[in-house]
Structure formats: structure tokens, C-alpha cells
Scaffold this motif. Sequence first.
Motif, PDB file in Angstrom:
ATOM      1  N   VAL A  41       0.825  -1.207   0.000  1.00  0.00           N
ATOM      2  CA  VAL A  41       0.000   0.000   0.000  1.00  0.00           C
ATOM      3  C   VAL A  41       0.857   1.255   0.000  1.00  0.00           C
ATOM      4  CG1 VAL A  41      -1.915  -1.139   1.189  1.00  0.00           C
ATOM      5  CG2 VAL A  41      -0.134  -0.001   2.534  1.00  0.00           C
ATOM      6  N   HIS A  42       2.162   1.108   0.245  1.00  0.00           N
ATOM      7  CA  HIS A  42       3.056   2.265   0.308  1.00  0.00           C
ATOM      8  C   HIS A  42       3.630   2.646  -1.055  1.00  0.00           C
ATOM      9  CE1 HIS A  42       2.834   2.269   4.654  1.00  0.00           C
ATOM     10  NE2 HIS A  42       3.139   0.987   4.678  1.00  0.00           N
ATOM     11  N   GLU A  43       3.442   1.826  -2.053  1.00  0.00           N
ATOM     12  CA  GLU A  43       3.973   2.137  -3.380  1.00  0.00           C
ATOM     13  C   GLU A  43       3.192   3.270  -4.033  1.00  0.00           C
ATOM     14  OE1 GLU A  43       5.801  -1.671  -5.589  1.00  0.00           O
ATOM     15  OE2 GLU A  43       3.690  -1.858  -5.134  1.00  0.00           O
ATOM     16  N   PRO A  44       3.857   4.116  -4.849  1.00  0.00           N
ATOM     17  CA  PRO A  44       3.116   5.091  -5.657  1.00  0.00           C
ATOM     18  C   PRO A  44       2.115   4.356  -6.543  1.00  0.00           C
ATOM     19  CG  PRO A  44       5.466   5.588  -5.674  1.00  0.00           C
ATOM     20  CD  PRO A  44       5.316   4.250  -5.013  1.00  0.00           C
ATOM     21  N   THR A  45       0.876   4.834  -6.568  1.00  0.00           N
ATOM     22  CA  THR A  45      -0.203   4.144  -7.272  1.00  0.00           C
ATOM     23  C   THR A  45      -0.949   5.099  -8.187  1.00  0.00           C
ATOM     24  OG1 THR A  45      -0.468   2.673  -5.360  1.00  0.00           O
ATOM     25  CG2 THR A  45      -2.262   2.712  -6.941  1.00  0.00           C
ATOM     26  N   CYS A  46      -1.272   4.648  -9.378  1.00  0.00           N
ATOM     27  CA  CYS A  46      -2.024   5.467 -10.332  1.00  0.00           C
ATOM     28  C   CYS A  46      -3.427   5.726  -9.774  1.00  0.00           C
ATOM     29  CB  CYS A  46      -2.106   4.757 -11.681  1.00  0.00           C
ATOM     30  SG  CYS A  46      -3.122   5.633 -12.899  1.00  0.00           S
ATOM     31  N   GLY A  47      -3.807   6.981  -9.731  1.00  0.00           N
ATOM     32  CA  GLY A  47      -5.122   7.340  -9.215  1.00  0.00           C
ATOM     33  C   GLY A  47      -6.253   7.041 -10.168  1.00  0.00           C
ATOM     34  N   LEU A 298      10.560  17.952   0.466  1.00  0.00           N
ATOM     35  CA  LEU A 298      10.357  16.648  -0.158  1.00  0.00           C
ATOM     36  C   LEU A 298       9.986  15.605   0.898  1.00  0.00           C
ATOM     37  CD1 LEU A 298      13.386  16.680  -2.632  1.00  0.00           C
ATOM     38  CD2 LEU A 298      10.979  16.503  -3.311  1.00  0.00           C
ATOM     39  N   TYR A 299      10.707  15.631   2.010  1.00  0.00           N
ATOM     40  CA  TYR A 299      10.407  14.697   3.103  1.00  0.00           C
ATOM     41  C   TYR A 299       8.973  14.887   3.602  1.00  0.00           C
ATOM     42  CZ  TYR A 299      10.121  12.962   7.885  1.00  0.00           C
ATOM     43  OH  TYR A 299       9.701  12.344   9.031  1.00  0.00           O
ATOM     44  N   THR A 300       8.585  16.145   3.805  1.00  0.00           N
ATOM     45  CA  THR A 300       7.245  16.438   4.315  1.00  0.00           C
ATOM     46  C   THR A 300       6.172  15.957   3.349  1.00  0.00           C
ATOM     47  OG1 THR A 300       8.092  18.382   5.491  1.00  0.00           O
ATOM     48  CG2 THR A 300       5.713  18.278   5.118  1.00  0.00           C
ATOM     49  N   ARG A 301       6.423  16.150   2.050  1.00  0.00           N
ATOM     50  CA  ARG A 301       5.454  15.701   1.041  1.00  0.00           C
ATOM     51  C   ARG A 301       5.321  14.179   1.056  1.00  0.00           C
ATOM     52  NH1 ARG A 301       4.783  19.194  -4.201  1.00  0.00           N
ATOM     53  NH2 ARG A 301       3.931  20.459  -2.512  1.00  0.00           N
ATOM     54  N   MET A 302       6.418  13.468   1.233  1.00  0.00           N
ATOM     55  CA  MET A 302       6.374  12.011   1.305  1.00  0.00           C
ATOM     56  C   MET A 302       5.757  11.547   2.629  1.00  0.00           C
ATOM     57  SD  MET A 302       7.676  10.876  -1.558  1.00  0.00           S
ATOM     58  CE  MET A 302       6.932  12.311  -2.359  1.00  0.00           C
ATOM     59  N   ARG A 303       6.090  12.239   3.694  1.00  0.00           N
ATOM     60  CA  ARG A 303       5.631  11.827   5.024  1.00  0.00           C
ATOM     61  C   ARG A 303       4.116  11.911   5.173  1.00  0.00           C
ATOM     62  NH1 ARG A 303       7.587  14.551  10.785  1.00  0.00           N
ATOM     63  NH2 ARG A 303       6.003  13.588  12.102  1.00  0.00           N
ATOM     64  N   TYR A 304       3.526  12.933   4.593  1.00  0.00           N
ATOM     65  CA  TYR A 304       2.098  13.145   4.797  1.00  0.00           C
ATOM     66  C   TYR A 304       1.223  12.536   3.703  1.00  0.00           C
ATOM     67  CZ  TYR A 304       3.347  15.987   8.758  1.00  0.00           C
ATOM     68  OH  TYR A 304       3.845  16.389   9.979  1.00  0.00           O
ATOM     69  N   GLN A 305       1.785  11.597   2.958  1.00  0.00           N
ATOM     70  CA  GLN A 305       0.953  10.839   2.032  1.00  0.00           C
ATOM     71  C   GLN A 305       0.034   9.915   2.830  1.00  0.00           C
ATOM     72  OE1 GLN A 305       3.694   8.967  -0.745  1.00  0.00           O
ATOM     73  NE2 GLN A 305       3.023  10.434  -2.258  1.00  0.00           N
ATOM     74  N   LYS A 306      -1.168   9.747   2.345  1.00  0.00           N
ATOM     75  CA  LYS A 306      -2.140   8.921   3.051  1.00  0.00           C
ATOM     76  C   LYS A 306      -2.141   7.512   2.460  1.00  0.00           C
ATOM     77  CE  LYS A 306      -5.091  12.853   4.210  1.00  0.00           C
ATOM     78  NZ  LYS A 306      -6.439  13.474   4.059  1.00  0.00           N
ATOM     79  N   HIS A 307      -1.677   6.561   3.240  1.00  0.00           N
ATOM     80  CA  HIS A 307      -1.651   5.157   2.840  1.00  0.00           C
ATOM     81  C   HIS A 307      -2.513   4.337   3.782  1.00  0.00           C
ATOM     82  CE1 HIS A 307       2.613   6.042   1.109  1.00  0.00           C
ATOM     83  NE2 HIS A 307       1.666   6.286   0.215  1.00  0.00           N
ATOM     84  N   LYS A 308      -3.061   3.268   3.257  1.00  0.00           N
ATOM     85  CA  LYS A 308      -3.839   2.367   4.101  1.00  0.00           C
ATOM     86  C   LYS A 308      -2.920   1.702   5.116  1.00  0.00           C
ATOM     87  CE  LYS A 308      -7.198   1.207   0.472  1.00  0.00           C
ATOM     88  NZ  LYS A 308      -7.728   0.095  -0.389  1.00  0.00           N
ATOM     89  N   THR A 309      -3.488   1.336   6.241  1.00  0.00           N
ATOM     90  CA  THR A 309      -2.724   0.624   7.267  1.00  0.00           C
ATOM     91  C   THR A 309      -2.588  -0.839   6.865  1.00  0.00           C
ATOM     92  OG1 THR A 309      -3.622   2.091   8.954  1.00  0.00           O
ATOM     93  CG2 THR A 309      -2.601   0.041   9.709  1.00  0.00           C
ATOM     94  N   GLU A 310      -1.380  -1.371   7.001  1.00  0.00           N
ATOM     95  CA  GLU A 310      -1.171  -2.780   6.694  1.00  0.00           C
ATOM     96  C   GLU A 310      -0.533  -3.475   7.883  1.00  0.00           C
ATOM     97  OE1 GLU A 310       1.486  -3.236   3.385  1.00  0.00           O
ATOM     98  OE2 GLU A 310       3.230  -2.547   4.500  1.00  0.00           O
ATOM     99  N   ALA A 311      -0.742  -4.762   7.969  1.00  0.00           N
ATOM    100  CA  ALA A 311      -0.130  -5.544   9.043  1.00  0.00           C
ATOM    101  C   ALA A 311       1.382  -5.477   8.897  1.00  0.00           C
ATOM    102  CB  ALA A 311      -0.614  -6.983   8.978  1.00  0.00           C
ATOM    103  N   GLN A 312       2.086  -5.577  10.008  1.00  0.00           N
ATOM    104  CA  GLN A 312       3.535  -5.416   9.998  1.00  0.00           C
ATOM    105  C   GLN A 312       4.302  -6.698   9.704  1.00  0.00           C
ATOM    106  OE1 GLN A 312       5.123  -2.351  10.251  1.00  0.00           O
ATOM    107  NE2 GLN A 312       2.985  -1.758   9.946  1.00  0.00           N
TER     108      GLN A 312
END
Length: 350
Positions: A41-47, A298-312
Motif C-alpha cells: 500500500v506504500h507504493e506510488p499508485t495510479c489514481g 520533499l520529506y514532508t510531502r512524502m511523510r504526509y501521504q495517506k496510505h492504508k494501514t497494513e499488518a507489519q
Amino acid sequence: MDYSLSMESSESLRNKCGGCYRQFNKKEHLVEHMRISYHSVHEPTCGICNKHCRSFESLREHLIGPLPKQECKNIFSIRGCRFCLTVLESSNARRIHQERCQLSNVNSGLTTRMASLCLRDNPTIDYTSSRSPRVVALSCKMVGGGSDGSLDLCARVCITDESENVIFHTYVKPMIPVTNYRYETTGIRPENLRNAMPLKQAQRKIQEFLCNGEPMWKIRPRSGKARILVGHGLDHYLDCLQLEYSSSMIRDTAEYPPLMKTSKLSNSLKYLTQAYLGYDIHVGIQDPYEDCVATMRLYTRMRYQKHKTEAQNRNNYTAWRQNELERMSPEELLDLSRSDYYCWCLDSVA
């Protein structure tokens, strides 16, 4: 139509990766692909089509590259932000979003530029303040040493916080003679280093500030007092500063997989800033403060991306489960897959 060809085509569709949409003739090949692809879920994904891409560069090629997916390109040209690659609900929403997404250079304007070049030294760090930052950016400028001037020597260092305030800035006196000041890009002259802070003193101040009273062996990424360090090419900076720091606390825009080239090589900070923030840096004399701001943005833009929660738990594609895995659907296989890198969005939930 040949029945065998039809069956083969149907089989390949059933063996289509639920992440990158690659098709395989046999299920065992799909399982092997999932074992090494680390889709998550952390990969860049086509919207538009939801295709998973290894990096934003791959996603950019998918949307607007030389050989894009035509349907996605058509929609993206109307509703897509060319900086963060988000797809908005309408062309008007895209216009408003893109105006906010495109940032401006901190050194735009002659007055600001000249002021930054003459940035006054701030050789002390208040690292005991209760309001001291959790995340900081570091950048250095190098002069040349050695007989041919090719040996990088740290001569200027800057540290900023998330609000783009200067925490620490000083010229640094190298331990060996400087043979090339590289003035055209550094703006550094001999007089700047004559009474500059010795390298060992700068090293000690920075080390104490980053560790924030925590022993190096005790530093953990999601707990404790040590600070997250952001930068571009930090391994080289830390090496030139003769400074060690925990890799778990380093956020390097040169080595973060989503920001790397499709060839898995690093992009320059100049390119990343132009492509993802929308402005130019390194025009003429280069300023470490400008680099700190760019990497932090750049860090802030990456950090605040909204990704689904996944099991660890890790990828569970062990060989002894092969028969079970081959009975799973592509979607079920994708649900098992986990990222092989630490996503910076996790810093927001630390």
C-alpha cells in the motif's frame, strides 16, 4: 478462433498481478513475481487504474511518459497534478490544488538571495529547549583538498527545522589545507574559513544535537529523544563531518525508493525539487540553506501521504506454502505482500 489460444489467454488473465498488472502464463510464475516484487500500500499508485509503481518516476512514465497508458494519460491531462501526481475530481479542483502544490524558491528575489549568501553564523545550538524540533534537515558545502583539489572537505554546514528556521549555521575549518575553494558554486573565500569553527568542534555540536542526550546504541526510530535527520546524500555529508549516526533515523532523499529513478539510481536534488516541488535550485552559487529547505519539503510531502494501514508481518511467500499460494487469487496474493523499505508516512504515526 483457436481454442487453445483462448484458453491460454484466459489463464494469463487469471495470473495477472494485482499490483503492477503484469501477466504470467503460469500461477507459479505469478507467485514467484509476488515473492520478489514487494508490492504494498506504500507504493506510488495510479489514481486512475490503481496500478502500483515502484517509484514516482515509474508512475510519471505511466501517466505522461513517452509510452503512457493512453486512457490514464487522457484523464491525467485534465485532472492530474504534475507535481505530486494526484488525480483530482475535476479540472477546477486540479487548478486550485496545483497552485498550492507548486512551491516557490526560498531564495527568489535579489534582496533575499543576497541576504542568504551573507547568512550570519549561528554557531550555537539550543538543544535543551522543550520546543526543540523532532525532525531536522542538514546540508553541507564542500571545498577541495589534495593536490588536484578533488578531495571534498566540509567548509559550511547548515541545519534547519520543519518550519525552515535556521537552527545551526557555520563555516567550518577543514583539518587539511584547502587547494580549491570552488567559489563559482560555493561562494566560499579564504577569509570565510580563516577564523571558522574547527571541524571537530562542529562535529561534536551536531552529534550532541542529533542524539539529544540519548546514547547512540539506544536510539530507536519510533521512540526516544533522538532526532530524525533529513538530507540528500547524507552518507557523504556525515563522512566528511566524520560523524556517525543511526541509520534508522536517517531520511535521505537520494536513497528513498519512491524518489529514485526507474533504474534504481539516485536523482539529483535539483531534479527532484523541479519535478516534485515546482521550482529551481542551484542556479549560480549554491546555498546549504536552500538545500535544507528543499529536502525538508520533499520529506514532508512524502511523510504526509495517506496510505492504508497494513499488518507489519513480512512477505509470507515461503516455499512450503507454494501449493496454497497457487490456489490464491491475485488479489489475495497482493494482500500478503509487504514493502521492502520503510515508508516515511510511518513517521507520522510514530
